[in-house]
Motif scaffolding. Sequence first.
Motif, PDB file in Angstrom:
ATOM      1  N   PHE A  61      -8.685   2.512   9.448  1.00 17.75           N
ATOM      2  CA  PHE A  61      -8.128   1.713   8.357  1.00 17.75           C
ATOM      3  C   PHE A  61      -6.870   2.349   7.772  1.00 17.75           C
ATOM      4  O   PHE A  61      -5.993   1.650   7.277  1.00 17.75           O
ATOM      5  N   ILE A  62      -6.787   3.678   7.848  1.00 22.39           N
ATOM      6  CA  ILE A  62      -5.536   4.310   7.438  1.00 22.39           C
ATOM      7  C   ILE A  62      -4.408   3.846   8.371  1.00 22.39           C
ATOM      8  O   ILE A  62      -3.339   3.440   7.921  1.00 22.39           O
ATOM      9  N   ALA A  63      -4.673   3.863   9.682  1.00 24.33           N
ATOM     10  CA  ALA A  63      -3.641   3.450  10.647  1.00 24.33           C
ATOM     11  C   ALA A  63      -3.240   1.996  10.424  1.00 24.33           C
ATOM     12  O   ALA A  63      -2.049   1.653  10.426  1.00 24.33           O
ATOM     13  N   LEU A  64      -4.248   1.121  10.204  1.00 26.72           N
ATOM     14  CA  LEU A  64      -3.946  -0.289   9.953  1.00 26.72           C
ATOM     15  C   LEU A  64      -3.153  -0.434   8.643  1.00 26.72           C
ATOM     16  O   LEU A  64      -2.213  -1.230   8.554  1.00 26.72           O
ATOM     17  N   ILE A 275      -3.661   0.858  -2.810  1.00 32.05           N
ATOM     18  CA  ILE A 275      -4.307   1.889  -3.625  1.00 32.05           C
ATOM     19  C   ILE A 275      -3.486   3.179  -3.589  1.00 32.05           C
ATOM     20  O   ILE A 275      -3.263   3.823  -4.610  1.00 32.05           O
ATOM     21  N   GLY A 276      -3.022   3.539  -2.391  1.00 29.19           N
ATOM     22  CA  GLY A 276      -2.360   4.832  -2.248  1.00 29.19           C
ATOM     23  C   GLY A 276      -0.926   4.841  -2.742  1.00 29.19           C
ATOM     24  O   GLY A 276      -0.464   5.843  -3.286  1.00 29.19           O
ATOM     25  N   VAL A 286      -3.802   8.483   1.780  1.00 33.50           N
ATOM     26  CA  VAL A 286      -4.640   8.784   0.616  1.00 33.50           C
ATOM     27  C   VAL A 286      -5.488   7.571   0.242  1.00 33.50           C
ATOM     28  O   VAL A 286      -6.701   7.676   0.021  1.00 33.50           O
ATOM     29  N   GLY A 287      -4.833   6.398   0.205  1.00 34.78           N
ATOM     30  CA  GLY A 287      -5.534   5.174  -0.189  1.00 34.78           C
ATOM     31  C   GLY A 287      -6.661   4.818   0.767  1.00 34.78           C
ATOM     32  O   GLY A 287      -7.744   4.400   0.343  1.00 34.78           O
ATOM     33  N   GLY A 288      -6.404   4.982   2.070  1.00 39.83           N
ATOM     34  CA  GLY A 288      -7.422   4.648   3.058  1.00 39.83           C
ATOM     35  C   GLY A 288      -8.635   5.562   2.936  1.00 39.83           C
ATOM     36  O   GLY A 288      -9.785   5.106   3.024  1.00 39.83           O
ATOM     37  N   GLY A 329       0.436   3.057  -7.238  1.00 39.65           N
ATOM     38  CA  GLY A 329      -0.627   3.680  -6.462  1.00 39.65           C
ATOM     39  C   GLY A 329      -0.851   5.135  -6.827  1.00 39.65           C
ATOM     40  O   GLY A 329      -0.251   5.675  -7.755  1.00 39.65           O
ATOM     41  N   ILE A 330      -1.743   5.762  -6.072  1.00 36.66           N
ATOM     42  CA  ILE A 330      -2.093   7.158  -6.352  1.00 36.66           C
ATOM     43  C   ILE A 330      -0.873   8.059  -6.202  1.00 36.66           C
ATOM     44  O   ILE A 330      -0.627   8.956  -7.008  1.00 36.66           O
ATOM     45  N   MET A 331      -0.066   7.806  -5.159  1.00 37.82           N
ATOM     46  CA  MET A 331       1.126   8.630  -4.961  1.00 37.82           C
ATOM     47  C   MET A 331       2.099   8.470  -6.128  1.00 37.82           C
ATOM     48  O   MET A 331       2.820   9.390  -6.473  1.00 37.82           O
TER      49      MET A 331
END
Lengths: 342, 235
Positions: A61-64, A275-276, A286-288, A329-331
Amino acid sequence: MDAPATERGASDPAAERSPRRDRERRAFIYGFVAIAVVAALPTLPFVNDYLLAVVVRALIFIALGQAWNVVAGIGGLLSLGHGAFLGLGCYATGILFNDYGLPPWLGVWVGALLSLAVALVMGTMTLRMRGVFFALATIAVSLALDQLARHYVDLTGGDNGLALKFLGDSLWFMQSRTPTPFVYAGLVFVIAYYWITRWVLGSRLGLQMRAVRDDEVAAAAAGVGVFRTKLLGLLLSAVMTSVAGTLYMQSYQAIDPETAFGLSQAIQLQLPALIGGLGTAWGPIVGGAVMIFLSEATNWGSTKLGVAGIDILVYGLLLLAVVMYAPKGIMGLFAARARGGR
Amino acid sequence: MSLLEIENLSVAYGDLFAVREVSFALDEGAVFVLLGANGAGKTSILRSISGLVPARGGRILAAGRDLRGLAPNQVARAGISHVPEGRQIFPNLSVAENLTVSFLKERTKETMAAALAAVYELFPRLAERRRQAGGTLSGGEQQMLAIGRALMNFPKLLMLDEPSLGLSPVLADLVFERLATIRSLGTTILLVEQNATCLELATGGIILANGRVVLAGTRDRLQDSEFVRRAYLGV
């Protein structure tokens, strides 16, 4: 890492370079540690296959999310139907393997070409228009592919979906009894996609995409080929999504129309970047990770409580919280803290 | 041959004609002013020259070549830079990125550095703030950034849409002063304004009302005309 756009440089040119380089170095160290930890996981005694499967899911899911981030985060094009490219990658690899014995090493490129073609048609039709047409078209394409996948039962398995014939452990056919190989494959994907994102952000195309995201009219007046820029971003993102789809297929061994083209899948693809931190290289990573951790925790919780669907509720609340309190996002939160600390 | 020649240009949005059969010509080195009230069709003329809206009729000739049908980026490549109305800069891009995004010439480190240096020399303020996000600049600085962005390609023709809009008189004067410098460096300027004080800078121009030319001529002719006195100078 924050995008250069969100950075407010200090006035002294000598002082402004070093914090930036420090941050780069720190990000590199964090990245290296994260890679080492994930790579070491399968060798640790207390790590079971369930935990590894969760890690694989996170990496996929991070890659997607990284793929979606290219067109939506950097380019500002809201694609609500990236499941279409995920599904094309899955189905192409799966059908070619099951029916023709073609290994996924080759099927992946057929899926990528199909996604490229679909993105090209979709983009040519909608990207000259401004506003919501593109977003609507992405949904329409997903719905159409969903119907096609359900209709051509002989080819796709229809509503029941498609399961890969299992041949046992095989590198050539990318199959494995344990999740361990997919941990490394997923890691390779995430690292490669991170570098692609970094490359796009630093390239002329990325600069033009960000200019178009900010203001289409001004970008055109500045000599940017707006349509061409948007289309290139979409094509790149579609191919990235489709290739990651092959990894998805090999690791889950099955796909069905709802999982490939459904709305909830399309939303899940967006969450890591949202999210990230949209448009950043670290955001989807990070988000994933946060998303899959929460998803597993709430799954566990809802099983314990005997209430279904808590995970969806938590996703919704998380997204609300991000939109309201951390739109970058988090970043974005990290970047704000870095600025405040200086 | 004129640098830019507009022949019977008409621009329409649906049935609504914003510009009707307007003609004028710019020679190299000119500062040509399109003067008129809100809705006179000034912005539509600029937008049709740079390809942002199609011309309904007439011709747009740049050094003899018809620009109609070209996309905005192709017009920019042909040496015509447009500073759109309302300081349309890229708020999330840094000042340096705002400038380099419009750089279209042969792209090497050296050519781009030279173009950046030229713009920074003209607007030292931008050099100071080159890492800052465009959206954090003040109004005057954003206008300088928009002009600087348009200059990155060393255009033959610089078109500006109300560059003094929303600026204090002091800042507006500074912008016009810079335009004079840009002109002295060899760039022809096409200036859209509501404010007749810009005539100081002009070599010639036209006055527009309801999409038509009501007066055309040299600066002196425009300044002395009864129309300008009454409508713009209040004397």
